[in-house]
Design a protein around this motif. Structure first.
Motif, mmCIF file in Angstrom:
data_model
loop_
_atom_site.group_PDB
_atom_site.id
_atom_site.type_symbol
_atom_site.label_atom_id
_atom_site.label_comp_id
_atom_site.label_asym_id
_atom_site.label_seq_id
_atom_site.Cartn_x
_atom_site.Cartn_y
_atom_site.Cartn_z
ATOM 1 N N PRO A 220 21.300 113.691 108.896
ATOM 2 C CA PRO A 220 21.703 113.897 110.290
ATOM 3 C C PRO A 220 23.197 114.065 110.499
ATOM 4 C CG PRO A 220 21.252 111.581 109.906
ATOM 5 C CD PRO A 220 20.935 112.288 108.627
ATOM 6 N N ALA A 221 24.041 113.672 109.534
ATOM 7 C CA ALA A 221 25.472 113.608 109.842
ATOM 8 C C ALA A 221 26.394 114.172 108.772
ATOM 9 C CB ALA A 221 25.867 112.154 110.129
ATOM 10 N N VAL A 222 26.003 114.170 107.504
ATOM 11 C CA VAL A 222 26.914 114.607 106.444
ATOM 12 C C VAL A 222 26.198 115.571 105.513
ATOM 13 C CG1 VAL A 222 28.217 112.445 106.525
ATOM 14 C CG2 VAL A 222 26.338 112.689 104.892
ATOM 15 N N VAL A 223 26.988 116.286 104.724
ATOM 16 C CA VAL A 223 26.426 117.170 103.705
ATOM 17 C C VAL A 223 25.788 116.299 102.611
ATOM 18 C CG1 VAL A 223 26.970 118.899 101.942
ATOM 19 C CG2 VAL A 223 28.104 118.982 104.184
ATOM 20 N N THR B 227 15.018 121.223 99.101
ATOM 21 C CA THR B 227 15.172 121.664 100.487
ATOM 22 C C THR B 227 16.026 120.652 101.233
ATOM 23 O OG1 THR B 227 13.011 122.757 100.506
ATOM 24 C CG2 THR B 227 13.982 122.223 102.644
ATOM 25 N N ALA B 228 17.084 121.126 101.876
ATOM 26 C CA ALA B 228 17.939 120.273 102.705
ATOM 27 C C ALA B 228 17.727 120.649 104.164
ATOM 28 C CB ALA B 228 19.402 120.452 102.328
ATOM 29 N N LEU B 229 17.432 119.652 104.998
ATOM 30 C CA LEU B 229 17.299 119.819 106.446
ATOM 31 C C LEU B 229 18.473 119.112 107.101
ATOM 32 C CD1 LEU B 229 13.479 119.080 106.600
ATOM 33 C CD2 LEU B 229 14.552 121.285 107.102
ATOM 34 N N LEU B 230 19.362 119.887 107.723
ATOM 35 C CA LEU B 230 20.625 119.363 108.230
ATOM 36 C C LEU B 230 20.668 119.415 109.749
ATOM 37 C CD1 LEU B 230 23.091 121.203 105.790
ATOM 38 C CD2 LEU B 230 21.837 119.065 105.425
ATOM 39 N N GLU B 231 21.044 118.295 110.353
ATOM 40 C CA GLU B 231 21.309 118.277 111.789
ATOM 41 C C GLU B 231 22.659 118.935 112.066
ATOM 42 O OE1 GLU B 231 19.491 117.325 114.297
ATOM 43 O OE2 GLU B 231 17.941 115.990 113.497
ATOM 44 N N LEU B 232 22.920 119.214 113.353
ATOM 45 C CA LEU B 232 24.174 119.877 113.740
ATOM 46 C C LEU B 232 25.409 119.133 113.241
ATOM 47 C CD1 LEU B 232 23.855 121.160 117.401
ATOM 48 C CD2 LEU B 232 24.134 122.472 115.306
ATOM 49 N N ALA B 233 25.379 117.796 113.329
ATOM 50 C CA ALA B 233 26.563 117.027 112.958
ATOM 51 C C ALA B 233 26.950 117.237 111.510
ATOM 52 C CB ALA B 233 26.322 115.539 113.224
ATOM 53 N N ALA B 234 25.978 117.539 110.653
ATOM 54 C CA ALA B 234 26.281 117.779 109.243
ATOM 55 C C ALA B 234 26.979 119.113 109.040
ATOM 56 C CB ALA B 234 25.001 117.730 108.413
ATOM 57 N N CYS B 235 26.931 119.987 110.058
ATOM 58 C CA CYS B 235 27.571 121.303 109.976
ATOM 59 C C CYS B 235 28.885 121.335 110.743
ATOM 60 C CB CYS B 235 26.635 122.375 110.522
ATOM 61 S SG CYS B 235 25.062 122.458 109.675
ATOM 62 N N ASP B 236 29.330 120.175 111.192
ATOM 63 C CA ASP B 236 30.581 120.072 111.945
ATOM 64 C C ASP B 236 31.623 119.384 111.067
ATOM 65 O OD1 ASP B 236 31.597 120.090 115.046
ATOM 66 O OD2 ASP B 236 32.458 118.423 113.902
ATOM 67 N N VAL C 63 18.650 122.193 111.573
ATOM 68 C CA VAL C 63 17.746 121.798 112.650
ATOM 69 C C VAL C 63 18.483 121.978 113.977
ATOM 70 C CG1 VAL C 63 16.376 119.921 113.614
ATOM 71 C CG2 VAL C 63 16.634 120.128 111.128
ATOM 72 N N PRO C 64 17.992 122.822 114.884
ATOM 73 C CA PRO C 64 18.722 123.117 116.125
ATOM 74 C C PRO C 64 18.704 121.948 117.102
ATOM 75 C CG PRO C 64 16.609 124.216 116.136
ATOM 76 C CD PRO C 64 16.755 123.609 114.764
#
Length: 317
Positions: free
Chosen positions: A118-121, A170-179, A209-210
């Motif tokens: 949810p938060a980091v790479v 497979t990696a499922l990333l929340e927005l915070a992980a892309c910030d 994940v949007p």
């Protein structure tokens, strides 16, 4: 050579098999230990729970007590040898702290890995500079952390994605992980380009994940990773990542919940190609507002921010 099985999983498998054999013979822990001359039941209990690296001689003695047929005996001996793998294998992974070793052992024998962050790479996808930064933050809580040793260990773990027969990851990333979240611009650009490059590998899938997908209903509260293994009889496993420790789940009921959540996230996440394009745009200009850029994707327009997906079918339904 990569390890074809995970010792921790084979220990869990061996323990479950031995416990089933003991119950089949209608023997208690005390009765088995008395027959073998073991001082207490704790040794057998730890073997059955997969909490200790078994001695092959002890396993052979147990198979004798349980009157195991030759074919079944041979199969269990193979599992016991895998479960007994120890220091010699760890030398191939380099020096690792206890928490990284737990993940490395699971990764080394996995056929598939699905990770939610949810938060980091995720660690398997981090560049050395990004990993050093994150581990440096962890040192604020754990002053004894050897950042450079942990960075080296993380790079060794990442080799699993590049071996001859790698797991499907497979990696499922929340927005915070892309910030970037305060990560220096140069380090963040390098990390994003690294993600784009890894997404081009046939065994690696990265999906964002949007917004709004985890706003309601059953959703993950912490980072987690699900592992499956080449031998379908080896127990699938979920690792929950917490601040100071990690929790390993193997029960079918627990796995059912996480299977449902993963299906939900996969149904909602951007396709891999759109995720790669998004990451490439952010690498070119990290100042772009991530949420706004996501909102322009076709797969997100069909599901407005704040919308709640239909509740997945969970194990108790």
């Amino acid at each position: 050579m990569p390890l074809p099985t995970s010792p921790v999983i084979r220990r869990a498998r061996l323990g479950a098999e031995l416990r089933q054999l003991r119950r089949r013979e209608e023997l208690t822990l005390e009765q088995v230990c008395d027959r073998l001359g073991w001082a207490s039941t704790s040794k057998l209990s730890r073997i059955e729970l997969g909490q200790s690296r078994p001695d092959l001689a002890d396993v052979l003695d147990l198979l004798d007590v349980y009157r195991v047929a030759p074919d079944e005996r041979d199969a269990l001996i193979v599992i016991a040898r895998d479960a007994a793998t120890g220091r010699g294998w760890w030398k191939t992974l380099g020096g690792m702290g206890e928490r990284q070793r737990a993940y490395a052992e699971l990764e080394a024998g996995a056929a598939t890995v699905v990770e939610y962050q949810p938060a980091v790479v995720p660690g398997l996808l981090q560049t050395p500079a990004y990993a050093r930064l994150r581990l440096g933050v962890a040192r604020l809580l754990h002053p004894d952390v050897d950042v450079e040793a942990d960075v080296r260990a993380r790079l060794v773990r990442q080799e699993v994605l590049h071996r001859a027969e790698p797991p499907r990851y497979t990696a499922l990333l929340e927005l915070a992980a892309c910030d970037p979240g305060g990560v220096p611009d140069g380090i963040w650009r390098e990390q994003l380009r690294h993600l784009v490059n890894l997404a081009g590998r046939p065994n690696v899938t990265i999906r964002v994940v949007p917004p709004g997908v985890t706003a309601g209903g059953a959703h993950p509260l912490t980072p987690f990773t699900r592992y499956s293994f080449p031998d379908p009889a080896d127990p699938r496993t979920v690792m929950l990542e917490a601040l100071t420790t990690d929790v390993r789940l193997v029960s079918p009921s627990d796995l059912g919940w996480y299977d449902a959540v993963i299906d939900r996230l996969l149904d909602a996440a951007l396709p891999a190609t759109e995720t790669a394009a998004l990451l490439a745009r952010l690498a070119d200009d990290p100042s772009l507002p991530v949420a706004a850029d996501l909102g322009g994707q076709p797969s997100v327009r069909a599901r407005p921010e704040g919308a709640v997906l239909p509740r997945p079918r969970l194990p108790q339904d």
